[in-house]
Design an enzyme around this catalytic site. Structure first.
Site, PDB file in Angstrom:
ATOM      1  N   GLU A   1      -4.664   7.799  -2.907  1.00 40.46           N
ATOM      2  CA  GLU A   1      -5.174   6.518  -2.444  1.00 40.46           C
ATOM      3  C   GLU A   1      -5.429   5.581  -3.628  1.00 40.46           C
ATOM      4  OE1 GLU A   1      -5.317   4.552   1.007  1.00 40.46           O
ATOM      5  OE2 GLU A   1      -4.813   6.646   0.701  1.00 40.46           O
TER       6      GLU A   1
ATOM      7  N   HIS B   1       1.812   4.670  -2.719  1.00 40.50           N
ATOM      8  CA  HIS B   1       1.879   6.114  -2.452  1.00 40.50           C
ATOM      9  C   HIS B   1       3.255   6.651  -2.849  1.00 40.50           C
ATOM     10  CE1 HIS B   1      -1.871   6.817  -0.348  1.00 40.50           C
ATOM     11  NE2 HIS B   1      -1.639   5.890   0.560  1.00 40.50           N
TER      12      HIS B   1
ATOM     13  N   HIS C   1       0.833  -1.206   0.000  1.00 38.83           N
ATOM     14  CA  HIS C   1       0.000   0.000   0.000  1.00 38.83           C
ATOM     15  C   HIS C   1       0.873   1.265   0.000  1.00 38.83           C
ATOM     16  CE1 HIS C   1      -3.606   2.434   1.166  1.00 38.83           C
ATOM     17  NE2 HIS C   1      -2.675   3.186   1.732  1.00 38.83           N
ATOM     18  N   GLU C   2       1.763   1.340   0.971  1.00 39.06           N
ATOM     19  CA  GLU C   2       2.599   2.546   1.085  1.00 39.06           C
ATOM     20  C   GLU C   2       3.529   2.691  -0.123  1.00 39.06           C
ATOM     21  OE1 GLU C   2       1.815   4.806   3.232  1.00 39.06           O
ATOM     22  OE2 GLU C   2       0.467   3.496   4.358  1.00 39.06           O
TER      23      GLU C   2
HETATM   24 ZN    ZN Z   1      -3.019   5.230   1.991  1.00 39.39          ZN
END
Ligand code: ZN
Length: 502
Positions: free
Chosen positions: A295, A269, A265-266
């Site tokens: 996101e 980003h 997830h990170e």
């Molecule tokens: Zn996030």
């Protein structure tokens, strides 16, 4: 455009940017390795830096340069870099001059002490203790909105800070159509025999987890020459410069999904930030354009990729080699079902793709009611439990896992902090469908552990632009359409329809 006013403006903006990024280093340190004793001073230090940056940015000289440049850039096309710089800086300047620097410092100071109090009160399930802190946060949030009179809804100015241009009414409408689809889908799946996901809670040694996660994100395209991964209780991504984008993760040795999906997830980003046009460094164009678009990038890599069957076709044998004791007797299909288990649960960050957005919508709606004044802080726990009962059919045994579970309300203003998660989920499938339409080979490449075509497409169409386009402009530009929930609903129905033979 070569112009001395523009050069002056850019060097002023670079100073502001340098201060902000110095603040980011202090923040990163606070969230990773700083001893608890450093907390009160650190809050003040962050406040001081933010205040100086704000004063520099709101200097009337900046406004004057922008006025002078306005006429020079008006004739340039909308997507011209200099015209975009002037347009976006103008927007941020007009917003910034409305907020007094002393107010910014007060907010920083308040949220630092609030966060510290929450970190103690949460494990003790002591919501009572947090009431005065949250009442002040709500008061500050209303004051913040008050600096921008003329809004339709009191939350609009706060939403603007993270998802510029989105309105509370519009978001409520999108969320309620999504809710109509998701509640029955979650219910239908919950009525089926539960999937056995116990294989995820065997022993996964710490170091191997770090190693495996880093191997995967390196293959995605996360550049370790311009980034690093550390650990923190609440994973986050932070940009210290174009050449230094950091992520954090968390590890539990008896829970593989906990750390692994945080890492992917990170990384999503971070790859967005690493992919911004280097020419934008030190200007307001340097960074992701909205929390929703941000996101969408993290969700692409966390969900669409890392929770797909194609991805594991390549990586499952590697995972098994890394954790032979845990996975020796687990076929890939069982593992795939385990990481996609749908089950109404209490914790947002551990929720599956079907129920996740319900957690977000609950928080968004409560924020709206707090700001509107129809819900008092002291009644928040009860309202929380009621919303969970209605939407997910469950109730937390405590406030620790109820309205005190997320750090957002305890580390920032109330309002505008949650909608981006769901907006991002919606956008992620719109973008991914578009990428697939241009490059159908992405699917088969995933099964070979190759992600370059997808990563390049994202860089080209989304990342490089930084803040040049607003979220709505970007969606329109990339997909030819406005924000639309149907691809996302389709994605969920396809994936979970197959998984659960619906
Ligand atoms: Zn996030």
């Amino acid at each position: 455009m070569e112009n001395s006013i523009l050069q002056q403006l850019k060097s002023r903006l670079r100073e502001v940017h340098d201060l902000e990024r110095a603040g980011a280093v202090l923040y990163w340190d606070q969230a990773t390795y700083m001893p608890p004793g450093g907390s009160p001073e650190r809050g003040r230090q962050l406040g001081t830096i933010a205040q100086i940056a704000q004063e520099k940015f709101t200097d009337p000289a900046v406004g004057k340069s922008l006025d002078q440049l306005q006429s020079l850039t008006e004739s340039l096309p909308h997507d011209d870099d200099d015209a975009s710089l002037v347009r976006v800086t103008r927007r941020e300047y007009d917003r910034a001059i409305k907020v007094p620097p002393s107010f910014i410092a007060e907010v920083y100071q308040h949220i630092t002490t609030t966060y510290q109090a929450w970190a103690q009160a949460r494990p003790e399930n002591d919501f009572e203790k947090m009431i005065p802190f949250l009442e002040k946060s709500l008061d500050l949030s209303r004051k913040m909105a008050g600096f921008f009179p003329g809004y339709d809804h009191i939350a609009d100015p706060l939403i603007d800070l993270s998802d510029y241009g989105m309105k509370a009414t519009e978001i409520r409408k999108i969320f309620s159509s999504l809710q109509e689809e998701l509640v029955p889908l979650a219910k239908k799946i919950s009525s089926l025999p539960p999937v056995d996901d116990s294989c995820l809670r065997r022993r996964y040694p710490h170091d191997q987890q770090m190693f495996f996660g880093e191997r995967v994100i390196r293959q995605f395209g996360f550049d370790f020459g311009r980034g690093r991964q550390d650990k923190s209780p609440h994973p986050f991504t932070i940009k210290l410069s174009m050449g230094d984008v950091r992520i954090t993760t968390r590890i539990k040795e008896d829970d593989f999904a906990w750390g692994f999906f945080s890492t992917t997830h990170e990384a999503g980003h971070a790859m967005y930030e690493q992919g911004v046009n280097p020419e934008f460094e030190g200007t307001p164009l340097d960074g992701g354009t909205s929390s929703g678009v941000h996101e969408s990038q993290s969700r692409t890599w966390e969900n669409i990729i890392s929770r797909s069957l194609s991805f594991w076709e390549f990586f499952y044998p590697k995972l098994r080699e890394t954790f032979p004791d845990a996975l020796e007797d687990v076929p890939m299909e069982d593992f795939y079902r385990a990481i996609n288990k749908v089950q109404p649960s209490l914790i947002r960050t551990e929720a599956d793709e079907v129920t996740y957005n319900l957690h977000v919508m609950i928080r968004f709606e409560l924020e709206m009611q707090l700001l509107e004044g129809t819900l008092a802080i002291k009644d928040l726990p009860e309202a929380w439990h009621k919303a969970y009962n209605t939407n997910l059919g469950i109730q937390a045994p405590s406030d620790t896992d109820g309205c005190m579970q997320d750090s957002h309300w305890y580390s920032g203003l109330i309002g505008g902090a949650f909608q981006g998660y769901t907006l991002g989920n919606i956008m992620s499938t719109q973008f991914f469908d578009q990428a697939l339409a241009s490059h159908p080979e992405i699917e088969s490449e995933m099964a070979k552990g190759e992600f370059q075509t997808l990563h390049n497409w994202l860089k080209e169409n989304i990342h490089q632009h930084g803040k040049k386009y607003t979220a709505s402009e970007l969606i329109k530009r990339v997909t030819g359409k406005d924000l639309d929930i149907s691809p996302y609903i389709q994605y969920l129905k396809n994936k979970f329809g197959t998984l659960y033979s619906l």
